[in-house]
Scaffold this active site. Structure first.
Site, mmCIF file in Angstrom:
data_model
loop_
_atom_site.group_PDB
_atom_site.id
_atom_site.type_symbol
_atom_site.label_atom_id
_atom_site.label_comp_id
_atom_site.label_asym_id
_atom_site.label_seq_id
_atom_site.Cartn_x
_atom_site.Cartn_y
_atom_site.Cartn_z
ATOM 1 N N ASP A 101 0.828 -1.198 0.000
ATOM 2 C CA ASP A 101 0.000 0.000 0.000
ATOM 3 C C ASP A 101 0.867 1.253 0.000
ATOM 4 O OD1 ASP A 101 -2.216 -1.632 0.131
ATOM 5 O OD2 ASP A 101 -2.406 -1.469 2.310
ATOM 6 N N ILE A 102 0.268 2.368 -0.360
ATOM 7 C CA ILE A 102 1.001 3.640 -0.447
ATOM 8 C C ILE A 102 1.577 4.044 0.909
ATOM 9 C CG2 ILE A 102 -1.065 5.061 -0.064
ATOM 10 C CD1 ILE A 102 0.116 7.053 -2.119
#
Length: 230
Positions: A101-102
């Protein structure tokens, strides 16, 4: 194969760029200038761009220490991608074997070997992944047994596979899972009424993030690391 396709496969040039280079007389085939981008070339032909021989690139295998704020994608209109951190020829052919994920940091593997990455990402293959997590709340020792049994995630029809939870400090843990459901680590702790504040992947299979790689850096995998994915 067409000349423009052959050259684009071993350079960072798009096929449109190759067409312009060919028409400008910058490409030779076996020492002869070829200005027609649709000309056919064979596997044994020697291609040169601006006098430099072009060679097929791949397969390639890299580990990257992913920082916060980068998405695990090859293109994104809103955020920088992990490929923006890679300085390699024809890097657009690389893909991500195990996304993050970011807001998650740590180990990302990139390759242009589809069969190798399938061994990492396919649910049919057992490839454990280990994460360090800092939690919002203190975690009880009873969570170890709950993770070992499998966690019921919201909206799921079956428990997660058994996972190994190691409590490092009051709200810091190391978690090893053998599957990759959507936002799985965060959802597992949420199911116990906790929340992940920081998440960092340390290991995929037998490949451990190199401690000498600072965030944003990468290096080729060693032959031993490549061979460990079977």
């Amino acid at each position: 194969m067409r000349l423009d396709k052959a050259v684009s496969q071993v350079t960072d040039l798009s096929r449109a760029d190759v067409k312009r280079a060919a028409r400008a007389g910058r490409i030779t085939v076996n020492g002869e200038v070829v200005g027609d981008p649709s000309a056919k070339v064979g596997e044994t032909d020697e291609l040169c761009l601006d006098g430099e021989p072009l060679q097929e690139v791949g397969p390639r295998y890299f580990m990257l220490h992913k920082p916060l704020g980068y998405v695990s994608a090859t293109k994104d209109s809103e955020h920088p991608t992990v490929l923006d951190l890679i300085d390699e020829p024809n890097k657009q052919k690389l893909h991500i074997a195990g996304r993050l994920d970011i807001d998650t940091t740590g180990l990302v593997l990139l390759t242009d070997d589809g069969q190798w990455s399938h061994m990492i990402t396919s649910p049919r293959h057992h490839c454990d992944k280990t994460y360090y997590a800092m939690l919002a709340e203190r975690i009880d020792e009873s969570a170890v047994a709950k993770f070992a049994k499998g966690i019921w995630l919201d909206g799921e029809k079956k428990r997660t596979k058994p996972a190994k939870l190691e409590i490092l400090f009051a709200n810091e843990v190391r978690l090893t899972i053998g599957e990759g459901r959507y936002h799985q680590v965060k959802r597992m702790f949420a199911a116990l009424g906790n929340r992940v504040l920081e998440l960092h992947r340390e290991r995929i299979g037998d490949i451990v993030l190199d401690e000498e790689l600072v965030e944003g850096d990468y290096r080729p995998l060693t032959p031993e690391e490549i061979a460990s994915v079977t």
